[in-house]
Scaffold this motif. Structure first.
Motif, PDB file in Angstrom:
ATOM      1  N   TYR A 117       0.840  -1.197   0.000  1.00  0.00           N
ATOM      2  CA  TYR A 117       0.000   0.000   0.000  1.00  0.00           C
ATOM      3  C   TYR A 117       0.872   1.243   0.000  1.00  0.00           C
ATOM      4  CZ  TYR A 117       0.959   0.703   4.986  1.00  0.00           C
ATOM      5  OH  TYR A 117       1.594   0.913   6.185  1.00  0.00           O
ATOM      6  N   ASN A 119       0.328   5.735   0.488  1.00  0.00           N
ATOM      7  CA  ASN A 119      -0.517   6.922   0.629  1.00  0.00           C
ATOM      8  C   ASN A 119      -0.036   7.976  -0.368  1.00  0.00           C
ATOM      9  OD1 ASN A 119      -2.013   9.144   1.399  1.00  0.00           O
ATOM     10  ND2 ASN A 119      -1.835   8.708   3.590  1.00  0.00           N
ATOM     11  N   GLU A 121      -0.381  11.207  -1.014  1.00  0.00           N
ATOM     12  CA  GLU A 121      -0.912  12.373  -0.294  1.00  0.00           C
ATOM     13  C   GLU A 121      -1.350  13.492  -1.231  1.00  0.00           C
ATOM     14  OE1 GLU A 121       1.923  13.586   2.597  1.00  0.00           O
ATOM     15  OE2 GLU A 121       1.847  11.684   3.719  1.00  0.00           O
ATOM     16  N   LEU A 126      -5.395   6.704  -0.375  1.00  0.00           N
ATOM     17  CA  LEU A 126      -4.658   5.598   0.214  1.00  0.00           C
ATOM     18  C   LEU A 126      -4.908   4.390  -0.682  1.00  0.00           C
ATOM     19  CD1 LEU A 126      -2.934   4.386   2.454  1.00  0.00           C
ATOM     20  CD2 LEU A 126      -5.022   4.010   3.791  1.00  0.00           C
ATOM     21  N   GLU A 162      -2.418   3.117   9.187  1.00  0.00           N
ATOM     22  CA  GLU A 162      -2.451   4.167   8.170  1.00  0.00           C
ATOM     23  C   GLU A 162      -3.887   4.591   7.871  1.00  0.00           C
ATOM     24  OE1 GLU A 162      -0.668   6.956   5.865  1.00  0.00           O
ATOM     25  OE2 GLU A 162       0.421   5.427   7.027  1.00  0.00           O
ATOM     26  N   TYR A 168      -6.451  11.087   4.180  1.00  0.00           N
ATOM     27  CA  TYR A 168      -6.796  10.799   2.789  1.00  0.00           C
ATOM     28  C   TYR A 168      -8.310  10.965   2.675  1.00  0.00           C
ATOM     29  CZ  TYR A 168      -8.277   6.531   5.041  1.00  0.00           C
ATOM     30  OH  TYR A 168      -8.888   5.650   5.894  1.00  0.00           O
ATOM     31  N   PHE A 171     -10.096   5.550  -0.254  1.00  0.00           N
ATOM     32  CA  PHE A 171      -9.321   4.332  -0.026  1.00  0.00           C
ATOM     33  C   PHE A 171      -9.594   3.388  -1.192  1.00  0.00           C
ATOM     34  CE2 PHE A 171      -9.107   0.049   2.220  1.00  0.00           C
ATOM     35  CZ  PHE A 171      -7.718  -0.023   2.156  1.00  0.00           C
TER      36      PHE A 171
END
Length: 308
Positions: A117, A119, A121, A126, A162, A168, A171
């Motif tokens: 995974y 992130n 940003e 995510l 996370e 975020y 997802f």
């Protein structure tokens, strides 16, 4: 084992160098009686072990195929028998029932990360890539400790942390290359989302494609149906109602070929035929592909959550 290795290696060599026609001249390793015993063993045990063997193929057609193969064995090479056996098994129309002779000469697993995974940003996304429901411990059990990627439980624990940071807005779970795997890992992902995070359905985007099958279809179906998650991409290649396996197999007594089969049939919607349909059908754009752009990811990035 040595016998079947000779069969497989010789078969592959014939295919690569001479083409299918020359299989007829291949030297036999197993005699007719041994092959006939194997085919009868296959027929009897699949009938006994498979949860619904004749769901997609008529029993009469199956019987004719088995009888025809047995009758043809005296004039076929070993590799031709293997190929015809594989064709008969494929006629069942069940992706979890198959013959995989290469398992005997190829170590399990490939050296690539099956889940990770990140992130992003700048996109407020995510992103969780889940290519197979398995553990890296299983895939890389023979690697040195300092070379092993993290086990799924470690990745899951880190991912939960996370997720719960909430830095975020969307997802993504990418299942486009996920053809299934261990149902226990599937259940762990569902439990993670439902009980260890406060994710809402509108926060979750599931990416699916033609390679999405088996357990990944079940995950997409459950998250779309129970949480209201948004599915983006193409209709899954695997069916919603499916056969479930935990790598059950039977080994033919003479050729040592491994035949894999499911142990139960899972019905999630009675009478339904087909895969999980996306809420938004998005196909990879060729121009995007040439420019290294993921069309589905870009769609999710740009879609407004309030759209729903």
């Amino acid at each position: 084992m040595k016998k079947i290795l000779c069969i497989i290696v010789f078969s592959l060599t014939i295919f690569l160098l001479s083409g299918c026609n020359s299989l007829l001249t291949e030297k036999r390793v197993l005699n007719n009686e041994k092959w006939i015993e194997d085919i009868k063993y296959l027929d009897a045990n699949l009938r006994k072990e498979h949860p619904n063997i004749f769901k997609y193929v008529e029993e009469d057609k199956w019987n004719q195929s088995i009888e025809s193969l047995i009758a043809d064995i005296p004039k076929l090479s070993d590799s031709s028998i293997i190929l015809k056996t594989s064709q008969i098994i494929a006629s069942l129309g069940d992706g979890h029932t198959f013959i995989n002779p290469l398992d005997l000469i190829t170590p399990f697993g490939q050296e690539h990360e099956v889940y990770w995974y990140k992130n992003f940003e700048e996109d407020e996304i995510l992103y969780f890539r889940l290519n197979k429901f398995t553990t890296n411990f299983h895939l890389f059990k023979d690697k040195k400790p300092d070379k092993k990627p993290p086990d799924f439980r470690e990745v899951q624990k880190s991912l939960i942390s996370e997720i719960n940071k909430h830095n975020y807005s969307k997802f993504i779970i990418d299942l486009r290359e996920n053809r299934g795997g261990d149902v226990n890992i599937l259940n762990a992902v569902v439990d993670m989302i439902k009980f260890q995070t406060d994710l809402k359905g509108e926060d979750i985007y599931i990416l699916t494609g033609k390679e999405s099958a088996s357990a990944s279809v079940t995950l997409a179906w459950k998250l779309q149906g129970t949480l209201g998650s948004t599915v983006v991409g193409e209709t899954t290649g695997g069916n919603v109602n499916l056969f479930t396996t935990c790598n059950q197999s039977l080994q033919l007594p003479n050729s040592n070929l491994n035949i894999y089969y499911p142990f139960k049939e899972s019905i999630y919607k009675k009478g339904y035929i087909g895969g999980v349909n996306p809420d938004f059908e998005v196909r990879q754009n060729y121009s995007d592909y040439l420019n290294g752009i993921d069309t589905c990811y870009e769609f999710v990035k740009n879609v407004n959550n309030n759209y729903f």
